[in-house]
Design an enzyme around this catalytic site. Sequence first.
Site, PDB file in Angstrom:
ATOM      1  N   GLY A 189       1.128   5.740  -2.780  1.00 45.22           N
ATOM      2  CA  GLY A 189       2.694   5.017  -2.246  1.00 45.22           C
ATOM      3  C   GLY A 189       3.782   4.917  -3.043  1.00 45.22           C
ATOM      4  O   GLY A 189       4.602   3.818  -2.538  1.00 45.22           O
ATOM      5  N   GLY A 229       7.935   4.678  -2.390  1.00 45.92           N
ATOM      6  CA  GLY A 229       8.301   3.705  -1.415  1.00 45.92           C
ATOM      7  C   GLY A 229       8.851   2.097  -2.187  1.00 45.92           C
ATOM      8  O   GLY A 229       9.729   1.874  -3.112  1.00 45.92           O
ATOM      9  N   ASP A 284      -2.246  13.335  -1.199  1.00 42.79           N
ATOM     10  CA  ASP A 284      -1.949  13.070   0.278  1.00 42.79           C
ATOM     11  C   ASP A 284      -2.742  12.499  -0.220  1.00 42.79           C
ATOM     12  O   ASP A 284      -4.328  12.539  -0.141  1.00 42.79           O
ATOM     13  CB  ASP A 284      -1.602  14.323   1.420  1.00 42.79           C
ATOM     14  CG  ASP A 284      -2.460  14.276   2.317  1.00 42.79           C
ATOM     15  OD1 ASP A 284      -2.539  12.353   2.722  1.00 42.79           O
ATOM     16  OD2 ASP A 284      -2.240  15.169   3.756  1.00 42.79           O
ATOM     17  N   TYR A 298       0.670  -0.506  14.299  1.00 44.67           N
ATOM     18  CA  TYR A 298       0.990  -1.068  12.778  1.00 44.67           C
ATOM     19  C   TYR A 298       0.090  -2.105  12.554  1.00 44.67           C
ATOM     20  O   TYR A 298      -0.373  -2.737  11.738  1.00 44.67           O
ATOM     21  CB  TYR A 298       2.342  -0.991  12.358  1.00 44.67           C
ATOM     22  CG  TYR A 298       2.412  -1.794  11.119  1.00 44.67           C
ATOM     23  CD1 TYR A 298       1.733  -1.249  10.010  1.00 44.67           C
ATOM     24  CD2 TYR A 298       2.907  -3.307  10.756  1.00 44.67           C
ATOM     25  CE1 TYR A 298       2.900  -1.526   8.777  1.00 44.67           C
ATOM     26  CE2 TYR A 298       3.377  -4.083   9.468  1.00 44.67           C
ATOM     27  CZ  TYR A 298       2.993  -3.150   8.109  1.00 44.67           C
ATOM     28  OH  TYR A 298       2.995  -3.640   6.974  1.00 44.67           O
TER      29      TYR A 298
HETATM   30  P1  NAD Z   1       7.128   2.697   2.501  1.00 40.69           P
HETATM   31  O1  NAD Z   1       6.942   3.199   4.158  1.00 40.69           O
HETATM   32  O2  NAD Z   1       8.138   2.141   1.990  1.00 40.69           O
HETATM   33  O3  NAD Z   1       6.468   3.082   1.145  1.00 40.69           O
HETATM   34  C1  NAD Z   1       5.104   3.876   1.600  1.00 40.69           C
HETATM   35  C2  NAD Z   1       5.166   5.265   0.824  1.00 40.69           C
HETATM   36  O4  NAD Z   1       3.877   5.755   1.361  1.00 40.69           O
HETATM   37  C3  NAD Z   1       6.490   6.008   0.687  1.00 40.69           C
HETATM   38  O5  NAD Z   1       7.077   6.621  -0.379  1.00 40.69           O
HETATM   39  C4  NAD Z   1       5.745   7.115   1.758  1.00 40.69           C
HETATM   40  O6  NAD Z   1       6.456   8.003   1.612  1.00 40.69           O
HETATM   41  C5  NAD Z   1       4.289   7.753   0.911  1.00 40.69           C
HETATM   42  N1  NAD Z   1       3.032   7.852   2.063  1.00 40.69           N
HETATM   43  C6  NAD Z   1       3.224   8.406   3.129  1.00 40.69           C
HETATM   44  N2  NAD Z   1       1.822   8.838   3.741  1.00 40.69           N
HETATM   45  C7  NAD Z   1       1.625   9.100   2.966  1.00 40.69           C
HETATM   46  C8  NAD Z   1       0.332  10.268   2.512  1.00 40.69           C
HETATM   47  N3  NAD Z   1      -0.424  11.122   3.229  1.00 40.69           N
HETATM   48  N4  NAD Z   1      -0.295   9.739   1.359  1.00 40.69           N
HETATM   49  C9  NAD Z   1       0.446   9.344  -0.260  1.00 40.69           C
HETATM   50  N5  NAD Z   1       1.800   8.144   0.084  1.00 40.69           N
HETATM   51  C10 NAD Z   1       1.714   8.875   1.817  1.00 40.69           C
HETATM   52  O7  NAD Z   1       6.766   1.091   2.387  1.00 40.69           O
HETATM   53  P2  NAD Z   1       7.430   0.074   1.774  1.00 40.69           P
HETATM   54  O8  NAD Z   1       7.784  -0.959   2.338  1.00 40.69           O
HETATM   55  O9  NAD Z   1       6.648  -0.136   0.130  1.00 40.69           O
HETATM   56  O10 NAD Z   1       5.745  -0.880   1.509  1.00 40.69           O
HETATM   57  C11 NAD Z   1       4.569  -1.148   0.989  1.00 40.69           C
HETATM   58  C12 NAD Z   1       3.231  -1.467   1.480  1.00 40.69           C
HETATM   59  O11 NAD Z   1       3.422  -2.766   1.859  1.00 40.69           O
HETATM   60  C13 NAD Z   1       3.043  -1.022   3.164  1.00 40.69           C
HETATM   61  O12 NAD Z   1       1.451  -1.369   3.235  1.00 40.69           O
HETATM   62  C14 NAD Z   1       3.453  -2.010   4.229  1.00 40.69           C
HETATM   63  O13 NAD Z   1       1.872  -1.801   5.019  1.00 40.69           O
HETATM   64  C15 NAD Z   1       3.311  -3.624   3.749  1.00 40.69           C
HETATM   65  N6  NAD Z   1       3.933  -4.158   3.764  1.00 40.69           N
HETATM   66  C16 NAD Z   1       5.682  -3.316   3.957  1.00 40.69           C
HETATM   67  C17 NAD Z   1       6.400  -5.217   3.941  1.00 40.69           C
HETATM   68  C18 NAD Z   1       7.972  -4.897   3.233  1.00 40.69           C
HETATM   69  O14 NAD Z   1       8.754  -5.690   4.069  1.00 40.69           O
HETATM   70  N7  NAD Z   1       8.340  -3.566   2.756  1.00 40.69           N
HETATM   71  C19 NAD Z   1       5.760  -5.609   4.672  1.00 40.69           C
HETATM   72  C20 NAD Z   1       3.938  -6.342   5.166  1.00 40.69           C
HETATM   73  C21 NAD Z   1       3.208  -4.914   4.292  1.00 40.69           C
HETATM   74  N1  SER Z   2       8.241  -5.786   6.991  1.00 51.79           N
HETATM   75  C1  SER Z   2       7.327  -5.300   7.871  1.00 51.79           C
HETATM   76  C2  SER Z   2       7.717  -4.587   9.012  1.00 51.79           C
HETATM   77  O1  SER Z   2       9.004  -5.002   9.472  1.00 51.79           O
HETATM   78  C3  SER Z   2       6.492  -5.830   7.746  1.00 51.79           C
HETATM   79  O2  SER Z   2       4.727  -5.125   7.813  1.00 51.79           O
HETATM   80  O3  SER Z   2       7.144  -3.746   9.899  1.00 51.79           O
END
Ligand code: NAD
Ligand code: SER
Length: 321
Positions: free
Chosen positions: A10, A13, A51, A141
């Site tokens: 990922g 992201g 994937d 989620y």
């Molecule tokens: P994001 O959605 O920006 O990035 C997720 C990435 O996963 C994307 O680049 C997507 O292309 C990739 N992805 C999707 N399906 C896939 C697959 N089948 N195989 C490989 N890659 C795949 O998410 P983020 O905000 O960077 O979050 C990263 C992690 O942190 C997640 O687990 C999320 O739950 C956690 N998180 C994020 C936040 C936040 O505020 N951003 C808060 C709490 C937890």
């Molecule tokens: N930033 C995340 C969301 O809003 C929290 O896990 O889904």
Amino acid sequence: MRKDTILVIGANGQIGSVLTQELRKIYGSSNVIASDIRLPKEKNAPFEQLDILKATDLAKVIDKYKINQIFHLAAILSAKGEKNPKLAWDLNMNSLFNVLEVAKEKAIDKIFFPSSIAVFGSKTPRVSTPQQTILHAETVYGISKVAGESWAEYYHAKFGIDIRSLRYPGIIGHQSLAGGGTTDYAVDIFHKAAQNEDYICFLKKDTRLPMMYMEDAIRATLQLMDAPAEQIKIRSSYNIAGMDFTPAELTLEIQKQLPDFKTVYAPDFRQAIADSWPESIDDTAAQQDWNWAPKYDISSMTKDMLSNLIKRYQQTENIHP
Ligand code: NAD
Ligand code: SER
């Protein structure tokens, strides 16, 4: 340079793109393999299109690079997840299983798996939410993160897998755009402000949520992963806190630098999700176990966000999607 070889899943992201850069500074570019289902905009360091739902492909990448640490970030976040619950459950759960199972078979020393404030629900105490409390998630989620935390504990207890986790609050950074969560407004608002546009906020003005600046989130992640295993006393996921604010308070903070900036409120389905989440987080366990302390508050975060984004938009550079 250390001798670890790291796989980031990922990596394109919001968090993964920044974390990958930071890991490369520490471990060297060639020792940090970025992977994602999507191709990156630029490829100037090792990248594998993977994937994560294809377990055999994951095993091949691990063998190819002799991976010994995994940062597993791929997930569907809260708002996107409500639009397609089955897809969110499938990705969020089966990706974690693939990572945990491969760790049993191969020489994986450590795994990072982020959880979220979405594990809490409206039956949880909302102010200074404790580490050990009612986990009553109300989004697919959140349900997937509650289950993920339990599976992390289970694989650690039964198979000795060294998996570590943080319950990230909403993460705010200038480097990348947010990817479909309920806290995304706190990133989007800065992009509008930096372009001298008003912002239409999808949450009510008094909705208080826990947030954290990207620099702190990355530092917390690296600090947790660097801590000696005996200091990691919580194997579900650690609460971590940075700051908390409402959209109205964030607007006022932005107006200190951009007095003409305005936010208009048009709450949508994400309001109900936000209403079920904590307002603030008690992270005493993280402070005590591995010395966690955030550096950014709303004021220093806002200054840094605006100075970076105003500069970026003046240079009309692309911002990472
Ligand atoms: P994001 O959605 O920006 O990035 C997720 C990435 O996963 C994307 O680049 C997507 O292309 C990739 N992805 C999707 N399906 C896939 C697959 N089948 N195989 C490989 N890659 C795949 O998410 P983020 O905000 O960077 O979050 C990263 C992690 O942190 C997640 O687990 C999320 O739950 C956690 N998180 C994020 C936040 C936040 O505020 N951003 C808060 C709490 C937890
Ligand atoms: N930033 C995340 C969301 O809003 C929290 O896990 O889904």
